[in-house]
Design a protein around this motif. Structure first.
Motif, mmCIF file in Angstrom:
data_model
loop_
_atom_site.group_PDB
_atom_site.id
_atom_site.type_symbol
_atom_site.label_atom_id
_atom_site.label_comp_id
_atom_site.label_asym_id
_atom_site.label_seq_id
_atom_site.Cartn_x
_atom_site.Cartn_y
_atom_site.Cartn_z
ATOM 1 N N ILE A 133 -9.451 3.756 3.457
ATOM 2 C CA ILE A 133 -9.589 3.290 2.082
ATOM 3 C C ILE A 133 -9.107 4.301 1.041
ATOM 4 O O ILE A 133 -8.653 3.913 -0.033
ATOM 5 C CB ILE A 133 -11.057 2.864 1.822
ATOM 6 C CG1 ILE A 133 -11.185 2.030 0.550
ATOM 7 C CG2 ILE A 133 -11.994 4.078 1.787
ATOM 8 C CD1 ILE A 133 -12.502 1.285 0.435
ATOM 9 N N TYR B 84 -5.876 -6.557 -6.172
ATOM 10 C CA TYR B 84 -6.039 -5.785 -4.951
ATOM 11 C C TYR B 84 -6.904 -6.578 -3.962
ATOM 12 O O TYR B 84 -7.124 -7.761 -4.134
ATOM 13 C CB TYR B 84 -6.678 -4.434 -5.278
ATOM 14 C CG TYR B 84 -5.907 -3.617 -6.293
ATOM 15 C CD1 TYR B 84 -4.689 -3.032 -5.954
ATOM 16 C CD2 TYR B 84 -6.393 -3.431 -7.596
ATOM 17 C CE1 TYR B 84 -3.976 -2.277 -6.881
ATOM 18 C CE2 TYR B 84 -5.694 -2.681 -8.520
ATOM 19 C CZ TYR B 84 -4.475 -2.106 -8.165
ATOM 20 O OH TYR B 84 -3.776 -1.364 -9.080
ATOM 21 N N LEU C 200 -8.140 -6.999 0.448
ATOM 22 C CA LEU C 200 -7.545 -6.984 1.781
ATOM 23 C C LEU C 200 -6.484 -8.064 1.962
ATOM 24 O O LEU C 200 -5.503 -7.862 2.683
ATOM 25 C CB LEU C 200 -8.640 -7.115 2.845
ATOM 26 C CG LEU C 200 -9.202 -5.780 3.358
ATOM 27 C CD1 LEU C 200 -9.796 -4.939 2.232
ATOM 28 C CD2 LEU C 200 -10.242 -6.005 4.444
ATOM 29 N N HIS D 132 -3.219 -6.666 0.975
ATOM 30 C CA HIS D 132 -2.636 -5.803 2.007
ATOM 31 C C HIS D 132 -2.020 -6.633 3.130
ATOM 32 O O HIS D 132 -0.947 -6.288 3.652
ATOM 33 C CB HIS D 132 -3.698 -4.870 2.578
ATOM 34 C CG HIS D 132 -4.265 -3.903 1.590
ATOM 35 N ND1 HIS D 132 -3.471 -3.149 0.742
ATOM 36 C CD2 HIS D 132 -5.552 -3.563 1.308
ATOM 37 C CE1 HIS D 132 -4.249 -2.389 -0.013
ATOM 38 N NE2 HIS D 132 -5.499 -2.626 0.307
ATOM 39 N N MET E 274 -10.843 1.190 6.899
ATOM 40 C CA MET E 274 -10.517 -0.002 6.127
ATOM 41 C C MET E 274 -9.247 -0.665 6.627
ATOM 42 O O MET E 274 -9.140 -1.909 6.642
ATOM 43 C CB MET E 274 -10.401 0.368 4.641
ATOM 44 C CG MET E 274 -10.150 -0.808 3.699
ATOM 45 S SD MET E 274 -8.384 -1.201 3.469
ATOM 46 C CE MET E 274 -7.834 0.188 2.498
ATOM 47 N N GLY E 275 -8.267 0.128 7.059
ATOM 48 C CA GLY E 275 -7.036 -0.437 7.602
ATOM 49 C C GLY E 275 -7.275 -1.294 8.826
ATOM 50 O O GLY E 275 -6.515 -2.238 9.104
ATOM 51 N N PHE F 164 -9.852 -3.272 9.160
ATOM 52 C CA PHE F 164 -10.267 -4.568 8.636
ATOM 53 C C PHE F 164 -9.056 -5.371 8.160
ATOM 54 O O PHE F 164 -9.007 -6.594 8.327
ATOM 55 C CB PHE F 164 -11.268 -4.383 7.494
ATOM 56 C CG PHE F 164 -12.643 -3.962 7.954
ATOM 57 C CD1 PHE F 164 -13.595 -4.909 8.275
ATOM 58 C CD2 PHE F 164 -12.977 -2.620 8.062
ATOM 59 C CE1 PHE F 164 -14.861 -4.540 8.700
ATOM 60 C CE2 PHE F 164 -14.233 -2.228 8.492
ATOM 61 C CZ PHE F 164 -15.181 -3.191 8.817
ATOM 62 N N VAL F 165 -8.074 -4.695 7.570
ATOM 63 C CA VAL F 165 -6.834 -5.374 7.192
ATOM 64 C C VAL F 165 -6.152 -5.936 8.439
ATOM 65 O O VAL F 165 -5.698 -7.088 8.455
ATOM 66 C CB VAL F 165 -5.886 -4.415 6.447
ATOM 67 C CG1 VAL F 165 -4.567 -5.124 6.119
ATOM 68 C CG2 VAL F 165 -6.529 -3.882 5.172
ATOM 69 N N ASP G 149 -11.077 -3.316 -2.344
ATOM 70 C CA ASP G 149 -10.995 -3.276 -0.885
ATOM 71 C C ASP G 149 -12.379 -3.072 -0.269
ATOM 72 O O ASP G 149 -12.727 -3.692 0.737
ATOM 73 C CB ASP G 149 -10.054 -2.157 -0.439
ATOM 74 C CG ASP G 149 -8.607 -2.412 -0.851
ATOM 75 O OD1 ASP G 149 -8.277 -3.569 -1.176
ATOM 76 O OD2 ASP G 149 -7.818 -1.461 -0.846
ATOM 77 N N ASP H 170 -14.405 -6.262 -0.278
ATOM 78 C CA ASP H 170 -13.996 -7.192 0.777
ATOM 79 C C ASP H 170 -14.546 -6.767 2.137
ATOM 80 O O ASP H 170 -15.015 -7.593 2.925
ATOM 81 C CB ASP H 170 -12.473 -7.280 0.848
ATOM 82 C CG ASP H 170 -11.888 -8.180 -0.226
ATOM 83 O OD1 ASP H 170 -12.667 -8.827 -0.958
ATOM 84 O OD2 ASP H 170 -10.647 -8.235 -0.342
ATOM 85 N N VAL H 171 -14.473 -5.475 2.423
ATOM 86 C CA VAL H 171 -14.987 -4.975 3.700
ATOM 87 C C VAL H 171 -16.478 -5.248 3.822
ATOM 88 O O VAL H 171 -16.986 -5.598 4.893
ATOM 89 C CB VAL H 171 -14.699 -3.465 3.839
ATOM 90 C CG1 VAL H 171 -15.498 -2.849 4.986
ATOM 91 C CG2 VAL H 171 -13.202 -3.223 4.054
ATOM 92 N N VAL I 280 -13.330 -11.771 6.045
ATOM 93 C CA VAL I 280 -13.108 -10.443 6.625
ATOM 94 C C VAL I 280 -14.162 -10.159 7.692
ATOM 95 O O VAL I 280 -13.847 -9.686 8.789
ATOM 96 C CB VAL I 280 -13.143 -9.372 5.519
ATOM 97 C CG1 VAL I 280 -13.126 -7.970 6.124
ATOM 98 C CG2 VAL I 280 -11.964 -9.556 4.565
#
Length: 306
Positions: free
Chosen positions: A37, A75, A77, A80, A103-104, A106-107, A209, A212-213, A219
């Motif tokens: 993140i 912004y 997820l 992304h 966090m990536g 989760f994307v 972000d 969203d997580v 998500v």
């Protein structure tokens, strides 16, 4: 330390601008690596080394960070995921391996849930499996509690590069793992002019972000979707190198993931950050990525040089 694998910088068209992407060249199925993140593309430098010189890796600075800090909102997820699909289109590949950290991850899970054909098997490193917090939880307060110093630095200024590096070197999860590659990752984040240097991370992007997580139902459900296939690697230790990590065997078991779709593996001795840094941990990550590349390659012919 040697200079490591050669890399180059790309600028890939996405919504309202260009996404900064670091590329380690190679052949065959590409790996798209999505950072945490408040991190940036160079978080994956040690993993790129562990993968070997023949594996192509593309690591974007995600929207709102480092070389992509100029990209505007909205912004979140889903933004992304859209940027990742734009990168996939730019590369001209039918399918790739998504590798996400924190966090990536989760994307990556969300991308696989929405678009399983181009992302048939994702590798999630200490992220991607969500547990919703109690109702009414303040996002900033929870982010502060979870990522601590990383969140606080977004509101800080630093007189010079050495002061910024010292801030990171004092982090309990990083202090024992400082290297030239970690320093390059830290330096990539720094913007401004002395004595008013600061992190490149856009606070609104981090908040969106993080929300969203923590709260987004899609998500949180992504890893449970019937067409999502993944390897989840969880670090034994935490964000401050504490003995308990973000995940443990009990929490993972309670999530009731389908073992036919999600392969769960513990990375012993690693913390949330060193899981991308130490030889034992990056070897485990690389092994999972190689298995996922085999899955992708078996689904159809891929262009060779990337």
């Amino acid at each position: 330390m040697s200079a490591g694998r050669p890399r180059r910088e790309l600028a890939v068209p996405v919504r309202d601008g260009r996404l900064a992407v670091t590329h380690w060249p190679g052949e065959g199925v590409p790996v798209l690596a999505l950072h945490g993140i408040t991190a940036n593309a160079l978080a994956f430098a040690d993993v790129a080394e562990a993968l070997g010189p023949d594996v192509p890796v593309y690591a974007p600075d995600l929207r709102g960070r480092a070389g992509s800090a100029h990209l505007p909102g909205p912004y979140g997820l889903a933004a992304h995921v859209a940027d990742v699909r734009a990168l996939l289109h730019h590369l001209g590949h039918a399918r790739v391996v998504l590798l996400g950290h924190s966090m990536g991850a989760f994307v990556a899970a969300l991308a696989a849930a929405r678009h399983p054909e181009p992302f048939p098997h994702v590798v999630l490193v200490d992220g991607g499996l969500g547990f919703p917090p109690p109702g009414g939880t303040d996002v900033d307060a929870l982010l502060e509690a979870v990522i601590g110093p990383a969140m606080r630095r977004l509101r800080m200024t630093f007189p010079d590069r050495d002061a910024y590096r010292a801030f990171f070197r004092s982090h309990p999860a990083l202090a024992a793992h400082w290297s030239d590659r970690v320093r390059a990752h830290v330096d990539r984040d720094l913007v401004g002019t002395p004595p008013d240097l600061r992190s490149s991370c856009v606070l609104d992007a981090v908040r969106a972000d993080g929300a969203d997580v923590l709260h987004d139902p899609e998500v949180l459900a992504a890893l449970h979707r019937p067409r999502t296939r993944a390897t989840l690697l969880w670090a034994e230790r935490g964000l401050q190198d504490e003995p308990r990590g973000l995940y443990d065997a009990e929490r993972v078991a309670a999530a009731a993931l389908d073992p036919q779709r999600v392969d769960v593996r513990r990375v012993p001795g690693a913390n949330h950050y060193s899981v991308l840094l130490t030889p034992a941990a990056t070897t485990a990550v690389a092994a999972a990525v190689h298995r996922a590349r085999t899955t992708c390659a078996s689904k159809g012919h891929e262009p060779q040089k990337t």
